[in-house]
Design a protein around this motif. Structure first.
Motif, short mmCIF file in Angstrom:
data_model
loop_
_atom_site.label_atom_id
_atom_site.label_comp_id
_atom_site.label_asym_id
_atom_site.label_seq_id
_atom_site.Cartn_x
_atom_site.Cartn_y
_atom_site.Cartn_z
N ARG A 1 -13.58 -1.30 -6.56
CA ARG A 1 -13.02 -2.59 -7.64
C ARG A 1 -14.33 -3.60 -7.61
O ARG A 1 -15.70 -3.49 -6.91
CB ARG A 1 -12.44 -2.95 -5.64
N ASP B 1 -12.54 -6.01 -12.08
CA ASP B 1 -11.72 -5.23 -12.11
C ASP B 1 -10.70 -4.61 -13.30
O ASP B 1 -10.99 -3.11 -12.63
CB ASP B 1 -10.90 -6.35 -11.19
N SER C 1 -4.96 1.75 -6.08
CA SER C 1 -6.10 1.06 -5.59
C SER C 1 -5.58 1.65 -4.44
O SER C 1 -4.55 1.21 -3.43
CB SER C 1 -5.85 0.02 -6.17
N THR C 2 -7.26 1.16 -3.69
CA THR C 2 -6.98 0.54 -1.78
C THR C 2 -8.00 -0.81 -2.29
O THR C 2 -8.51 -0.50 -3.43
CB THR C 2 -8.27 1.91 -1.23
N PRO C 3 -8.40 -1.19 -0.77
CA PRO C 3 -8.88 -2.73 -1.31
C PRO C 3 -10.50 -2.26 -1.52
O PRO C 3 -11.01 -2.93 -2.12
CB PRO C 3 -8.78 -2.82 0.28
N ALA C 4 -10.84 -1.53 -1.53
CA ALA C 4 -12.46 -1.35 -1.68
C ALA C 4 -12.56 -0.63 -3.10
O ALA C 4 -13.62 -0.55 -3.95
CB ALA C 4 -12.78 -0.33 -0.07
N THR D 1 -13.87 1.16 3.52
CA THR D 1 -12.17 1.01 4.83
C THR D 1 -12.63 0.64 6.25
O THR D 1 -11.74 -0.25 7.15
CB THR D 1 -11.29 2.16 4.10
N ALA E 1 1.11 -1.59 0.38
CA ALA E 1 0.05 -0.01 0.21
C ALA E 1 1.02 1.02 0.22
O ALA E 1 1.59 1.84 0.95
CB ALA E 1 -1.24 -0.12 1.17
#
Length: 376
Positions: A184, A191, A236-239, A351, A136
């Motif tokens: 995402r 994706d 990107s972030t996880p969401a 998040t 990250a």
């Protein structure tokens, strides 16, 4: 006993402030203390309005720290209240009307989620749940006390911001603004399609351009060199996926501090809109007061170097440790689709909800109306 006064962590490094020698409820007073040499560092947060409320601390010691994960299970959510989607939709339509009338080109609207837990949350433990992984690259987790601000005794601001507002080392200054977002996908193929659509989105590219233009307008008079890529990259972030532009400059005057630069650049159009003053007034009328959400959080040392993040993907923990308030927003420009904007906020809430181990399906009282906005 010296107690933590601030906690920060990127994917590979961490920093910790211990104790406090002074505290400040405005950026101006903290900036003067740094300029006078009365303090060796300032950490904390200031609000959406950088000339308004701040919660800044001069720690006894601020240095590199060690990372440690969360070890205890969290209490359960017993009640919650989310700004209803129809209320948010109505707000978006009001902003679209203001855009049509030429009042603003863009304004960012946020929804609020309040949760009550059946036991107290420990700030350090919550912070540990936001720690970013080593991949990250742009995310910084933070936990800072808000008690220097009036009415915020024993409150904490905790989260993991993907967006660097400003960093300064010597004469070098960097920014990494985000604006333009899509959720995402559920698998690799969806994706890939999401990224392709974001790269080609006229609406998101226009929204992002507003952010870059304002930051350049602020930094250009202060820099003898300024490097701004022609097009944004994808982060990107996880969401969610974001459009992002890394900006690097060389300051003409090295004496300007990271805290001063953060106050000059905040709030960016990524969390406010453009023109900035008109967008801030519209947000106050339509949404209400933001306080510390979408302000800045970070640190500045005695040399003027430091790092400040936009305070998004975060929560405020109340004095009892059982009440949490969090927010998620999105930029509204001409052509914005209200349904897509509502979906974007729900993706961004993931998040905080993920860090707290809360399933969105378990939230209760989701239809309670949001408080009526107030004007200041």
């Amino acid at each position: 006993m010296i107690v933590p006064s601030s906690l920060f962590a990127s994917g590979t490094e961490s920093w910790r402030g211990d104790g406090r020698t002074d505290e400040f409820d405005s950026v101006a007073t903290a900036s003067r203390a740094l300029a006078d040499g009365g303090v060796t560092a300032v950490t904390g947060a200031f609000g959406f309005d950088p000339s308004g409320t701040a919660a800044l601390i001069a720690p006894e010691r601020f240095a590199r720290g060690t990372r440690s994960g969360a070890s205890r299970p969290l209490p359960a959510v017993v009640s919650s209240a989310l700004t209803p989607s129809d209320v948010h939709t109505d707000r978006i339509r009001r902003v679209l009307a203001a855009i049509d009338e030429g009042v603003v080109d863009k304004a960012v609207l946020a929804r609020t989620l309040e949760m009550t837990f059946d036991g107290p949350l420990d700030p350090a433990d919550v912070f540990a749940r936001f720690l970013p992984g080593p991949d990250a690259a742009t995310t910084t987790a933070f936990a800072v006390p808000l008690d220097p601000a009036p009415g915020r005794a024993d409150h904490w601001l905790i989260g993991a911001s993907p967006e660097l507002l400003i960093a300064k080392t010597g004469r070098t200054v960097t920014c990494h603004p985000f604006a333009g977002t899509t959720p995402r996908g559920v698998d690799a193929e969806s994706d890939r399609r999401a990224v392709a659509a974001l790269r080609a989105s006229d609406k998101d590219l226009r929204e992002h351009a507003f952010v870059v233009e304002q930051i350049v307008d602020v930094l250009a008079p202060l820099c003898r060199e300024l490097d701004v890529p022609d097009r944004p990259q994808i982060e990107s972030t996880p969401a969610v996926w974001h459009l992002a532009t890394p900006i690097r400059g060389v300051l003409t005057d090295e004496s300007i501090t990271a805290l001063d630069l953060a106050a000059l650049t905040s709030p960016t159009p990524a969390v406010c809109g453009t023109p900035r003053a008109a967008a801030a007034r519209l947000i106050d009328e339509v949404e209400g007061s933001r306080d510390f959400y979408a302000g800045a959080v970070g640190w500045c040392d005695a040399a003027g170097d430091g790092r400040w993040m936009v305070s998004i993907r975060c929560l405020e923990l109340d004095a009892a440790g059982t009440g949490v308030t969090t927010w998620a927003g999105g930029g509204i420009v001409a052509g914005s689709d209200p349904a897509a904007e509502v979906a974007e906020t729900e993706a961004k809430f993931r998040t905080v909800l993920g860090a707290l181990g809360v399933d969105p399906a378990d939230l209760t009282d989701r239809s309670r109306p949001a408080p009526a906005p107030t004007s200041t």
